[in-house]
Design an enzyme around this catalytic site. Structure first.
Site, mmCIF file in Angstrom:
data_model
loop_
_atom_site.group_PDB
_atom_site.id
_atom_site.type_symbol
_atom_site.label_atom_id
_atom_site.label_comp_id
_atom_site.label_asym_id
_atom_site.label_seq_id
_atom_site.Cartn_x
_atom_site.Cartn_y
_atom_site.Cartn_z
ATOM 1 N N TYR A 1 12.466 -1.273 -9.069
ATOM 2 C CA TYR A 1 11.241 -1.469 -9.346
ATOM 3 C C TYR A 1 10.890 -2.387 -8.146
ATOM 4 C CZ TYR A 1 6.407 -2.836 -11.058
ATOM 5 O OH TYR A 1 5.161 -3.033 -11.206
ATOM 6 N N ASP B 1 14.088 -6.145 -0.920
ATOM 7 C CA ASP B 1 13.370 -6.638 -1.891
ATOM 8 C C ASP B 1 13.973 -7.604 -2.746
ATOM 9 O OD1 ASP B 1 11.295 -7.251 -3.779
ATOM 10 O OD2 ASP B 1 10.976 -5.127 -4.418
ATOM 11 N N LYS C 1 7.496 -14.137 -6.989
ATOM 12 C CA LYS C 1 8.029 -14.948 -8.014
ATOM 13 C C LYS C 1 8.368 -16.207 -7.937
ATOM 14 C CE LYS C 1 8.792 -10.689 -10.806
ATOM 15 N NZ LYS C 1 9.326 -9.474 -10.459
HETATM 16 C C1 LIG Z 1 8.536 -8.243 -9.797
HETATM 17 C C2 LIG Z 1 8.890 -7.350 -8.706
HETATM 18 C C3 LIG Z 1 7.802 -6.705 -7.958
HETATM 19 C C4 LIG Z 1 6.532 -6.836 -7.936
HETATM 20 O O1 LIG Z 1 5.802 -8.160 -8.003
HETATM 21 P P1 LIG Z 1 4.355 -8.398 -8.655
HETATM 22 O O2 LIG Z 1 4.122 -9.676 -8.272
HETATM 23 O O3 LIG Z 1 4.542 -8.145 -10.220
HETATM 24 O O4 LIG Z 1 3.632 -7.395 -8.034
HETATM 25 C C5 LIG Z 1 8.481 -6.182 -6.679
HETATM 26 N N1 LIG Z 1 9.775 -6.125 -6.525
HETATM 27 C C6 LIG Z 1 10.589 -6.685 -7.363
HETATM 28 C C7 LIG Z 1 12.135 -6.446 -7.316
HETATM 29 C C8 LIG Z 1 10.226 -7.393 -8.534
HETATM 30 O O5 LIG Z 1 11.155 -7.801 -9.480
#
Ligand SMILES: *Cc1c(COP(=O)(O)O)cnc(C)c1O
Length: 444
Positions: free
Chosen positions: A149, A244, A276
């Site tokens: 994701y 990511d 995060k």
């Molecule tokens: C949480 C997450 C996102 C998206 O971040 P948001 O701040 O919720 O838009 C993208 N990539 C990874 C791996 C994530 O865990």
């Protein structure tokens, strides 16, 4: 610490009813709605350290940690002090500020990225990194993996097409076919699929994007060398490798990048996304990478990207303070708490006769309620017994432990998870494991 927690939650019920009247599903992000586990989400009034307090006054050990950001625990006094001071200086100016420079320097010092640009969410970070990759390579095709994701970016809300290396179809209504027509979705950990995709489309592939260590289908670590293989394959074909690290960055290691520490081959990702933890509980995220690539961004280069609240002084202050306080001791503590919890959970499930697989990337772990293993990709993860997880989740909640309300999520701990919090979880596990056993779907 409550000894007995009644299952009803009257104020949460009332708020949920009001919320549903004004907000789709009553929530501002779907997983919060408890759809995967049933029941009423707990509306949280306050949080401190490892504990959440709901609007009915009940306390829970928090194993969500805002889905990762709260590395130091909630309402950390030093983070609060810096944030309060920042708020008093005004909350947004739309001009450059000192905290954003300091946070960028901290990230550049700790990670492989040479330049960094701030945004407000992980979604924006991956969206912008992909735009930059396409702009820099002059190519259009993006490769991603099923179960990874990257936020709700149109082109990444894609499901695999009818075969390997065929273009994908939208994963949700509202995403036009044209948005996913340039996305290839491949099975995770599958080198053959990556080779086939590059054999068929290599000169059109702008980038491969992957979670450095997936945590959004539950924790599914890359097989040894997989990230290095991706980086090398991209390099050979003139494509860019986007790691990511929105979830893993600064959570799994102090140096920011799990994907980097995990590599022994000496490769570096071309672009990296963060979010995060680096926002310290505020809306802040970032993407960064090689200086020559980042120089393609506006205003230095032609690839447009912008944001009213990007690099916001309060958010960057929270992030900077969090990163400065995230010492080696913090990561050692997270590691020992994670080890204690995953061992105890596994033991309790074994005693209750519930088939399960525990997987971890550093201090991030998850427990798949399924027979067999390891879980290598999204198809494997999909065999999770959701009914058993729902029973497990609610038994834990009733005993004062708030797990992620979905079987496909990592469990997160913080520096504030002390002996009392850990003991509360340990006490809750045997009963929850028995509840899971009773709810198992048919014969295994
Ligand atoms: C949480 C997450 C996102 C998206 O971040 P948001 O701040 O919720 O838009 C993208 N990539 C990874 C791996 C994530 O865990």
């Amino acid at each position: 610490m409550p000894d007995v927690v009644p299952t009803s939650a009257p104020r949460s019920e009332e708020l949920f009813a009001r919320a549903r009247a004004v907000t789709p599903g009553g929530v501002n992000s779907p997983v919060r709605a408890f759809n995967a586990v049933g029941g009423t989400p707990r509306f949280i009034r306050s949080a401190s350290g490892a504990w959440l307090t709901d609007v009915d006054g009940r306390e829970y050990v928090d194993l969500i940690c805002s889905w990762g950001p709260m590395l130091l625990g909630h309402a950390h006094p030093e983070v609060l002090a810096e944030v309060e001071a920042a708020v008093r200086r005004g909350t947004s100016y739309g001009t450059p500020t000192e905290p954003e420079v300091e946070l960028a320097e901290e990230i550049v010092a700790r990670t492989s990225v040479e330049r960094v640009r701030f945004v407000s969410s992980g979604t924006e970070a991956t969206m912008s990194a992909i735009r930059l990759a396409r702009g820099a390579t002059g190519r259009d095709v993006v490769v991603k993996f099923a179960g990874c994701y990257h936020g709700h970016v149109d082109s990444l809300l894609a499901s695999a097409g009818s075969g390997l290396a065929t273009f994908s179809v939208p994963g949700t209504p509202g995403v036009p076919e044209s948005s996913t027509a340039l996305t290839l979705v491949l099975p995770y950990n599958d080198r053959g699929a990556v080779e086939a995709a590059f054999a068929d489309h290599g000169d059109r592939i702008a980038c491969v994007i992957t979670e450095a260590a997936p945590g959004n289908m539950g924790v599914v670590p890359p097989e040894p060398g997989f990230n290095g293989f991706l980086a090398e394959t991209c390099r050979r074909h003139g494509a860019l490798f986007i790691s990511d690290e929105v979830m893993t960055g600064f959570r799994v290691t102090r140096t920011g990048q799990w994907g980097l520490d995990g590599a022994v081959e000496g490769w570096r990702p071309d672009l990296v996304t963060f979010g995060k933890v680096m926002g310290g509980g505020f809306p802040a995220a970032a993407f960064g990478g090689r200086a020559d690539l980042m120089a393609q961004l506006s205003p230095e280069g032609p690839v447009y990207q912008a944001g009213t609240l990007s690099g916001n002084p309060v958010a960057t202050t929270a992030g900077l303070t969090t990163l400065r306080l995230a010492t080696d001791e913090v990561y050692a503590h997270l590691g020992s708490v994670a080890d204690t919890l995953k061992t105890a959970a596994s033991d309790a499930l074994s005693v209750a006769g519930v088939p399960h697989v525990v997987q971890a990337t550093g201090t991030m772990f998850s427990i798949f309620l399924l027979d067999g293993g390891p879980v290598r990709d999204f198809d494997d993860a999909s065999r999770t017994d959701s009914a058993a997880y729902a029973a497990f989740f609610h038994a834990m909640l009733d005993a004062g432990v708030h797990l992620p309300p979905s079987a496909y999520e990592a469990w997160f701990v913080s520096a504030a998870h002390d002996d009392r919090a850990v003991q509360t979880v340990l006490d809750a596990l045997p009963g929850a494991a028995r509840a899971a056993a009773a709810a198992q779907e048919g014969p295994a």
